[in-house]
Design a protein around this motif. Structure first.
Motif, short mmCIF file in Angstrom:
data_model
loop_
_atom_site.label_atom_id
_atom_site.label_comp_id
_atom_site.label_asym_id
_atom_site.label_seq_id
_atom_site.Cartn_x
_atom_site.Cartn_y
_atom_site.Cartn_z
N LYS A 524 1.11 -1.19 0.12
CA LYS A 524 -0.24 0.32 0.25
C LYS A 524 1.14 1.41 0.44
CE LYS A 524 -4.03 -1.99 2.44
NZ LYS A 524 -5.38 -1.66 3.47
N SER A 525 2.18 1.33 0.41
CA SER A 525 3.23 2.37 0.64
C SER A 525 3.80 2.54 -0.60
CB SER A 525 3.20 2.39 1.95
OG SER A 525 1.99 2.14 2.79
N SER A 526 4.87 3.12 -0.70
CA SER A 526 5.81 3.30 -1.37
C SER A 526 6.72 4.80 -1.39
CB SER A 526 6.08 3.49 -2.97
OG SER A 526 5.11 4.91 -3.83
N LEU A 527 7.67 4.11 -1.27
CA LEU A 527 8.89 6.01 -1.28
C LEU A 527 9.47 6.12 -2.23
CD1 LEU A 527 9.66 8.23 1.56
CD2 LEU A 527 11.91 5.90 1.52
N ASN A 528 9.59 7.34 -2.68
CA ASN A 528 10.19 7.82 -3.82
C ASN A 528 11.16 9.42 -4.17
OD1 ASN A 528 8.28 6.28 -5.59
ND2 ASN A 528 6.87 7.87 -4.11
#
Length: 797
Positions: A524-528
């Motif tokens: 459900k989550s991402s870091l970019n």
């Protein structure tokens, strides 16, 4: 007067359509079809299963040898589809609008899975309109949009720019034009791209060197899913400092002829599309629009300052064998308006001034011929030849009055004051090549060469003749790029690239790195995170601005100016709170350098320009200015589900610059904060009717402005701005609420849509500008658009 006419036409339209909109009809259905290809190689995917989610009995099929699928008997309303294929990640498209008046045609791209059979696959659907951009090299600060959004949001008026003003980090420059300010950057730093071609300003009443105008030439009815990027762009985008619109024209229906008629803010329009024959997969798409107010004038409703404009869009797609496709498209538009001083209120307005007659005309035309070929199942290329031409003429007359009693003006004499006549023409060659090595690696490379010709004539004629521009010349801009996408794992991916371009006019070149990482923290989550070095060339009117040397010869000292440059640093967090609720947070820092400023101690910087109709008249500029934009953005979006949606975007930012005097100042676009709240709700009426309410409220800080030096203005007889306390005074904040009511009904093979967009329903007075009236010697404050109802009607069949 204009508001009353809009209401009368809208009420007449309701009366004419009442009998066709009332009643209960049998359940209608439509065909939903399309093509499924590999996202990286564009090769057709055979045997993919496509179903309408939740249909009973199940509506489904599989793709044929060309990747095509066709679903018949799909009920009207909103449906979702799912496509699956062994070795590929599942594709979902939710809430597709199905109407009786038009078939639904989808171009679906599926991404190859990194996992082998039997392993758990994390779903990643690039073509899911609400979340994923067309350009898979974009890591963050990129937002896809569907053309339906330009009509759905209250106040957007079918205009991509006005729609984008609702996104985080974006604000409208003013109500009278569709210029947008992105993260504190001047609107002139926006790059327009259409089907891979860099195009001139695509707005009626535009001007050379600007990016906006009052009315868009781009037709939302003809656009496909497109991208809007606000920072750290992929390497294929050059000559862009602040933002990019990467637009796509859709294909015409290649199986069935369909037609459209529409009355809206952008004009009265007619459209058609379809195959050339029943046996051919070649298709066409054509649409023509004409100014509503121009049509009223032709019918005898004479309105002071009537805007005349018209535009035509045409596209054709012709398959060449099984692996090629030939495409031709063209867009052209003309616009003109006469703003006479005697018709302008003494308090001024967004358009025109009491003491000036202004006559403006703008024309823009662009066309492209492209051939796309799939060499293998892993490699495809595209060659495009394009051309564009835009002209901008301006005449300004100073008016001297005898007397003014109330609203009655008696003109004593008119003296021609300014004359601008600008023409720019471009021919371009674009070639792009894409290759997919495997599920983990893809590269794309390309070359774009622009050959520019320009004819620039600009003079001040009163009280003495001064020539600012008198140039006929040509130049070239060449660009090359290489991009690489690498997926280390299902969770970690890299987008990297290099862009290099050379500008013949100033004999300068630059190489710019771009890089971005995306890490999937959980399903459900991402870091970019992303970085990019970006540059753009100076507007041609700046480079070709002339001045006289000691011998009285006209010279062009700005021709040697280098590029405007900036570093973009961005970090973002993305989380799906629920299936239909998404939270997105981004923080950015942009360092601007090599910005043109005057070669003597001055507050001026080119980053403060970009929202006016007129050219920038500054000479002896040097690349020694700097600036910075920094901020935090939040987006909370509830995608349409359970008959409603909402979108909340908030931006806190700071935009500063330094002129040649070395003093750090607020930029005029530093409003500090922007908040947008949008929502919409659908109600089913009978079996085939849908009633929709859409709402928008926009709140923003005030602009920092230049103060008028009243005494000097009286002496000179024109507005003179003080060079003290520059951009230290802030206007009051901006507030506006729009409300849109629409109704749609589906009959057999026909869809009616009718709406009214109530803009600025509170009639809040937002300040437009402070100006000086030389006749009265007084300062005047002009305001932006008040309450304005705008009707809409569309018929598709």
């Amino acid at each position: 007067m204009k508001n009353k006419l809009f209401f009368n036409i809208f009420l007449a339209t309701i009366l004419l359509l009442t009998t066709s909109l009332i009643g209960v009809y049998a359940q209608n259905s439509q065909t939903l079809r399309g093509t499924i290809t590999d996202a990286a190689s564009k090769s057709p995917l055979i045997g993919a299963t496509v179903v309408v989610v939740g249909s009973n009995p199940l509506i489904g099929t599989v793709t044929d040898e060309n990747g095509r699928f066709k679903l018949s008997g799909v009920p009207v309303g909103r449906v979702s589809i799912k496509a699956t294929l062994v070795g590929y990640e599942d594709f979902f498209a939710k809430d597709i609008i199905v109407n009786t008046g038009k078939e639904v045609v989808l171009d679906v791209a599926m991404t190859e899975s990194l996992n082998s059979l039997g392993e758990v696959t994390v779903t990643y659907s690039r073509q899911e309109d609400t979340k994923i951009t067309n350009n898979e090299m974009a890591t963050l600060s990129a937002r896809p949009f569907n053309p339906t959004e330009t009509l759905k949001y209250a106040g957007s008026l079918g205009d991509p720019s006005r729609m984008a003003a609702n996104f985080a980090g974006v604000s409208g420059a003013n109500d009278s034009r569709n210029d947008i300010v992105v993260r504190g950057n001047s609107p002139s730093t926006l790059l327009w791209r259409l089907d891979g071609v860099n195009i001139p300003n695509p707005n009626h009443f535009g001007a050379l060197g600007t990016s906006g105008g009052p009315v868009s030439m781009l037709n939302a009815n003809l656009l496909a899913k497109s991208d809007f990027l606000t920072g750290a762009f992929p390497a294929e985008y050059a000559n862009a400092l602040g933002s990019v619109f990467d637009l796509k024209l859709r294909k015409g229906n290649d199986e069935k002829r369909e037609f459209l008629a529409q009355f809206a803010f952008n004009g009265v329009e007619l459209g058609a599309e379809g195959p050339y024959s029943k046996k051919s997969k070649a298709s066409y798409l054509i649409n023509y629009r004409y100014s509503v107010f121009g049509l009223m004038s032709a019918l005898g409703f004479k309105i002071a300052g009537t805007p005349y404009y018209q535009d035509l869009t045409f596209k054709t797609d012709i398959p060449v064998g099984k692996k090629g496709n030939l495409t031709f498209w063209t867009i052209g538009g003309t616009s003109n308006i006469d703003l006479l001083g005697k018709d302008v209120s003494t308090s001024g307005g967004a358009y025109g001034e009491e003491n000036t007659n202004t006559r403006v005309a703008y024309m823009a035309g662009m066309a492209a011929l492209s051939y796309e070929h799939r060499f293998t199942d892993k490699t495809y290329g595209k060659l495009t030849l394009s051309t564009s031409r835009n002209t901008n003429t301006f005449q300004g007359d100073t008016i001297f009055y005898k007397t003014r009693i109330g609203n009655n003006l008696e003109v004593d004499k008119e003296i021609r004051n300014f004359r601008n006549d600008f023409t720019e023409q471009k021919m371009s060659i674009n070639f792009a090549l894409h290759h997919k090595f495997n599920a983990k690696n893809k590269i794309s490379t390309g070359v774009i060469v622009d050959f520019n010709q320009f004819d620039l004539q600009s003079q001040r004629l009163y009280p003495k003749i001064i020539t600012y521009r008198n140039t006929k010349s040509e130049t070239m801009l060449a660009q090359g790029y290489l991009q690489w996408k690498h997926r280390f794992t299902q969770k970690l991916s890299l987008n990297a690239g290099l862009n290099a371009f050379y500008y013949e006019l100033n004999k300068q070149s630059t190489i710019e790195p771009r890089v971005g990482f995306s890490y999937q923290l959980n399903p459900k989550s991402s870091l970019n995170i992303a970085y990019g070095l970006h540059s753009n060339v100076q507007p041609i009117l700046v480079s070709q601005y002339g001045s006289y040397d000691a011998q009285g010869n006209l010279t062009f000292p700005n021709r040697s100016l280098g590029f405007n440059r900036s570093h973009h640093f961005i970090v973002g967090f993305d989380r799906n709170l629920t299936e239909n609720l998404r939270l997105k947070i981004e923080s950015y820092y942009q360092h601007l350098f090599d910005i043109p400023v005057e070669n003597f101690s001055s507050y001026y910087s080119i980053v403060t320009d970009g929202t006016s109709f007129g050219p920038i008249n500054r000479k002896n500029l040097v690349n020694s200015g700097t600036g910075r934009n920094m901020g935090v953005e939040l987006t909370l979006e509830k995608y349409f589900a359970n008959s409603y949606y909402f979108l909340i975007t908030a931006s806190l930012f700071d935009s500063k610059y330094k002129g040649s005097d070395g003093i750090e100042r607020n930029s005029p676009f530093n409003t500090r904060y922007v908040l947008n709240v949008l929502a919409g709700k659908e109600f089913k009426v009978g079996k085939n009717g849908i009633l929709t309410f859409n709402f928008k409220t926009a709140v923003a800080g005030g602009r920092y402005i230049l103060l008028v030096d009243v005494e000097k203005s009286k002496q000179e007889g024109t507005v003179i701005y003080s060079e003290k306390d520059v951009y230290t005074q802030q206007q009051q904040g901006y507030f506006r609420t729009d409300f849109k009511i629409s109704y749609k009904t589906n009959r057999k093979r026909v869809t009616h849509e009718i709406a009214i967009d109530l803009q600025n329903i509170t009639n809040h007075q937002n300040i437009f500008a402070q100006s000086f009236n030389p006749r009265t010697g007084q300062l005047t404050t002009t305001y932006q658009q008040g309450f304005l109802p705008i009707p809409f009607y569309r018929l598709t069949f």
